[in-house]
Design a protein around this motif. Structure first.
Motif, short mmCIF file in Angstrom:
data_model
loop_
_atom_site.label_atom_id
_atom_site.label_comp_id
_atom_site.label_asym_id
_atom_site.label_seq_id
_atom_site.Cartn_x
_atom_site.Cartn_y
_atom_site.Cartn_z
N ILE A 276 98.88 -35.88 14.61
CA ILE A 276 99.62 -34.97 13.73
C ILE A 276 98.87 -33.65 13.61
O ILE A 276 99.46 -32.56 13.70
CB ILE A 276 99.84 -35.60 12.34
CG1 ILE A 276 100.77 -36.81 12.44
CG2 ILE A 276 100.41 -34.57 11.37
CD1 ILE A 276 100.89 -37.63 11.17
N ARG A 277 97.55 -33.73 13.41
CA ARG A 277 96.74 -32.50 13.30
C ARG A 277 96.85 -31.65 14.56
O ARG A 277 96.95 -30.42 14.49
CB ARG A 277 95.28 -32.86 13.04
CG ARG A 277 94.97 -33.23 11.60
CD ARG A 277 93.47 -33.38 11.38
NE ARG A 277 93.16 -33.57 9.98
CZ ARG A 277 93.04 -32.60 9.09
NH1 ARG A 277 93.22 -31.34 9.51
NH2 ARG A 277 92.77 -32.85 7.83
N GLU A 278 96.80 -32.30 15.71
CA GLU A 278 96.90 -31.56 16.97
C GLU A 278 98.24 -30.83 17.07
O GLU A 278 98.29 -29.67 17.51
CB GLU A 278 96.75 -32.52 18.14
CG GLU A 278 95.34 -33.08 18.33
CD GLU A 278 95.31 -34.16 19.40
OE1 GLU A 278 96.32 -34.33 20.11
OE2 GLU A 278 94.26 -34.83 19.52
N LEU A 279 99.30 -31.50 16.66
CA LEU A 279 100.63 -30.87 16.72
C LEU A 279 100.71 -29.69 15.76
O LEU A 279 101.29 -28.64 16.09
CB LEU A 279 101.71 -31.90 16.40
CG LEU A 279 101.91 -33.00 17.44
CD1 LEU A 279 102.87 -34.07 16.92
CD2 LEU A 279 102.42 -32.44 18.77
N VAL A 280 100.13 -29.83 14.58
CA VAL A 280 100.12 -28.72 13.62
C VAL A 280 99.34 -27.54 14.19
O VAL A 280 99.80 -26.39 14.17
CB VAL A 280 99.51 -29.17 12.27
CG1 VAL A 280 99.30 -27.95 11.36
CG2 VAL A 280 100.42 -30.18 11.58
N THR A 281 98.17 -27.82 14.71
CA THR A 281 97.32 -26.75 15.25
C THR A 281 98.01 -26.02 16.40
O THR A 281 97.96 -24.78 16.49
CB THR A 281 95.98 -27.33 15.74
OG1 THR A 281 95.30 -27.93 14.63
CG2 THR A 281 95.11 -26.25 16.34
N THR A 282 98.66 -26.77 17.25
CA THR A 282 99.28 -26.18 18.44
C THR A 282 100.59 -25.48 18.15
O THR A 282 100.85 -24.38 18.66
CB THR A 282 99.52 -27.27 19.50
OG1 THR A 282 98.29 -27.92 19.79
CG2 THR A 282 100.09 -26.65 20.78
N TYR A 283 101.44 -26.09 17.29
CA TYR A 283 102.81 -25.59 17.17
C TYR A 283 103.16 -24.96 15.82
O TYR A 283 104.14 -24.22 15.76
CB TYR A 283 103.79 -26.73 17.45
CG TYR A 283 103.62 -27.27 18.85
CD1 TYR A 283 104.05 -26.54 19.95
CD2 TYR A 283 103.00 -28.49 19.07
CE1 TYR A 283 103.87 -27.02 21.23
CE2 TYR A 283 102.81 -28.98 20.36
CZ TYR A 283 103.24 -28.24 21.43
OH TYR A 283 103.05 -28.71 22.70
N VAL A 284 102.37 -25.20 14.78
CA VAL A 284 102.65 -24.55 13.50
C VAL A 284 101.71 -23.38 13.29
O VAL A 284 102.14 -22.26 13.02
CB VAL A 284 102.52 -25.55 12.33
CG1 VAL A 284 102.79 -24.83 11.00
CG2 VAL A 284 103.51 -26.69 12.49
N SER A 286 100.01 -21.77 15.50
CA SER A 286 100.19 -20.74 16.53
C SER A 286 101.41 -19.87 16.22
O SER A 286 101.41 -18.67 16.47
CB SER A 286 100.36 -21.38 17.91
OG SER A 286 101.50 -22.20 17.94
N GLU A 287 102.44 -20.47 15.63
CA GLU A 287 103.62 -19.68 15.24
C GLU A 287 103.24 -18.64 14.18
O GLU A 287 103.68 -17.50 14.24
CB GLU A 287 104.71 -20.61 14.67
CG GLU A 287 105.50 -21.35 15.73
CD GLU A 287 106.67 -22.11 15.12
OE1 GLU A 287 106.79 -22.12 13.89
OE2 GLU A 287 107.45 -22.68 15.88
N LYS A 288 102.42 -19.06 13.21
CA LYS A 288 102.01 -18.12 12.18
C LYS A 288 101.16 -17.00 12.75
O LYS A 288 101.29 -15.83 12.36
CB LYS A 288 101.24 -18.88 11.07
CG LYS A 288 102.12 -19.79 10.23
CD LYS A 288 101.36 -20.33 9.04
CE LYS A 288 102.30 -21.15 8.16
NZ LYS A 288 101.61 -21.64 6.94
N GLU A 289 100.31 -17.36 13.69
CA GLU A 289 99.47 -16.34 14.32
C GLU A 289 100.32 -15.33 15.09
O GLU A 289 100.07 -14.14 15.06
CB GLU A 289 98.45 -17.01 15.24
CG GLU A 289 97.38 -17.81 14.48
CD GLU A 289 96.55 -18.71 15.39
OE1 GLU A 289 95.64 -19.37 14.87
OE2 GLU A 289 96.84 -18.74 16.60
N GLU A 290 101.34 -15.85 15.78
CA GLU A 290 102.23 -14.96 16.52
C GLU A 290 102.99 -14.03 15.59
O GLU A 290 103.22 -12.86 15.88
CB GLU A 290 103.20 -15.78 17.38
CG GLU A 290 102.54 -16.47 18.57
CD GLU A 290 103.50 -17.40 19.28
OE1 GLU A 290 104.69 -17.40 18.93
OE2 GLU A 290 103.06 -18.12 20.20
N ALA A 291 103.40 -14.59 14.42
CA ALA A 291 104.15 -13.79 13.46
C ALA A 291 103.30 -12.65 12.91
O ALA A 291 103.77 -11.55 12.66
CB ALA A 291 104.64 -14.66 12.32
N VAL A 292 101.98 -12.95 12.72
CA VAL A 292 101.07 -11.92 12.23
C VAL A 292 100.85 -10.85 13.31
O VAL A 292 100.82 -9.68 13.07
CB VAL A 292 99.73 -12.55 11.80
CG1 VAL A 292 98.72 -11.45 11.48
CG2 VAL A 292 99.93 -13.46 10.62
#
Length: 292
Positions: A276-284, A286-292
């Motif tokens: 679960i942690r890996e999925l959060v790190t990779t897909y949640v 990263s989305e926030k980083e892209e938005a920033v």
């Protein structure tokens, strides 16, 4: 922890618990047949330090009231998940959704729903299957065929009460749902949760699961999806996990856990939480980083 009530499409109330800091990456956990929010205790303890963790009781389980006899279906599972997502996530907020057993089936049932597509950054399917659950089950130690299927259907749909948790009942539960090497305290934990499920609810959902066909739902999961299964799972043996992984549009991994049974979040909590942690790190994140 805070609690709230989500209201499903047919008016059914659902008990929801939210843990962790506001603004943290979100994880939504859906438990399986005869379980409750308590089934995810290990994941909540670990993840809530730096995630917002949402758990809910499927209808008729835990503190969510039973439905009318007609209120048990895969459509109801999808409706309930949509209600929970609407009640706990902000518009446009994306999360990792994880489902164990019937919880995984919930994600498949909701795969084409607007709420899942709007809120799911990635999904984790634990110890689950989309169809042929009775035919593929290994609970009855017989050769595959009509006789084993009929007997398995009768056992899983039995109307007899489970009664109190005893050494005998724990041994039966362990044989059917957990690996031979499962620790006694984890067997006891699962037995306490499963035996608390009302008999009528257990039977009603068993009929839904016996006729399950969510093959199309697997193909509709248009998000990154990981699959976890135990090699000693008798209820949903690894043949299901392999078929799901092959059919998923965006499978990002199949983990077969050696010597682990059906109750993966309890039997192998570190492995499930880590995924679960890996999925959060990779897909949640990263989305926030892209938005920033």
């Amino acid at each position: 922890m805070r609690t709230l009530t989500a209201v499903s499409a047919d008016g059914s109330p659902l008990h929801v618990e939210v843990y962790g800091p506001e603004g943290a990456p979100a994880v939504v956990l859906a438990h399986g047949w005869t379980c409750s929010t308590e089934f995810w205790a290990a994941q909540v303890r670990d993840l809530a330090a730096d995630h917002r963790v949402v758990v809910y009781d499927q209808r008729g389980h835990g503190r969510s009231p039973a439905a009318e006899p007609s209120g048990y279906s895969t459509g109801a599972l999808a409706d309930d998940l949509e209600a929970v997502l609407a009640a706990t996530l902000a518009p446009g907020e994306r999360a990792v959704l994880a489902g164990h057993s019937m919880g995984g089936m919930t994600l498949m049932a909701a795969a084409a729903r607007p709420a899942l597509r709007a809120h799911a950054a990635a999904v984790l399917l634990c110890s689950t299957g989309p169809s042929r659950l009775v035919a593929e089950s290994l609970v009855v130690p017989m050769r595959p065929g009509p006789a084993r299927t009929r007997l398995t259907r009768a056992i899983l749909g039995a109307r007899a009460p489970l009664g109190p948790v005893t050494p005998v009942s724990k041994a039966i539960l362990k044989y059917a749902t957990m690996a031979p090497g499962s620790a006694p305290d984890r067997v006891a934990e699962c037995a306490r949760i499963v035996h608390a499920c009302p008999r009528a609810v257990r039977v009603a959902w068993s009929h839904v699961l016996a006729g399950l066909d969510l093959e199309a739902g697997v193909r509709e999961l248009q998000v990154p999806a990981a699959v976890v299964a135990g090699t000693a799972d008798r209820l949903t043996p690894p043949v299901h996990a392999r078929a799901i992984a092959a059919a998923l549009p965006q499978c990002v991994g199949l983990d077969e856990l050696p010597g682990i049974g059906h109750m993966t979040p309890v039997e192998a909590p570190e492995a499930v939480t880590s995924r679960i942690r890996e999925l959060v790190t990779t897909y949640v994140r990263s989305e926030k980083e892209e938005a920033v």
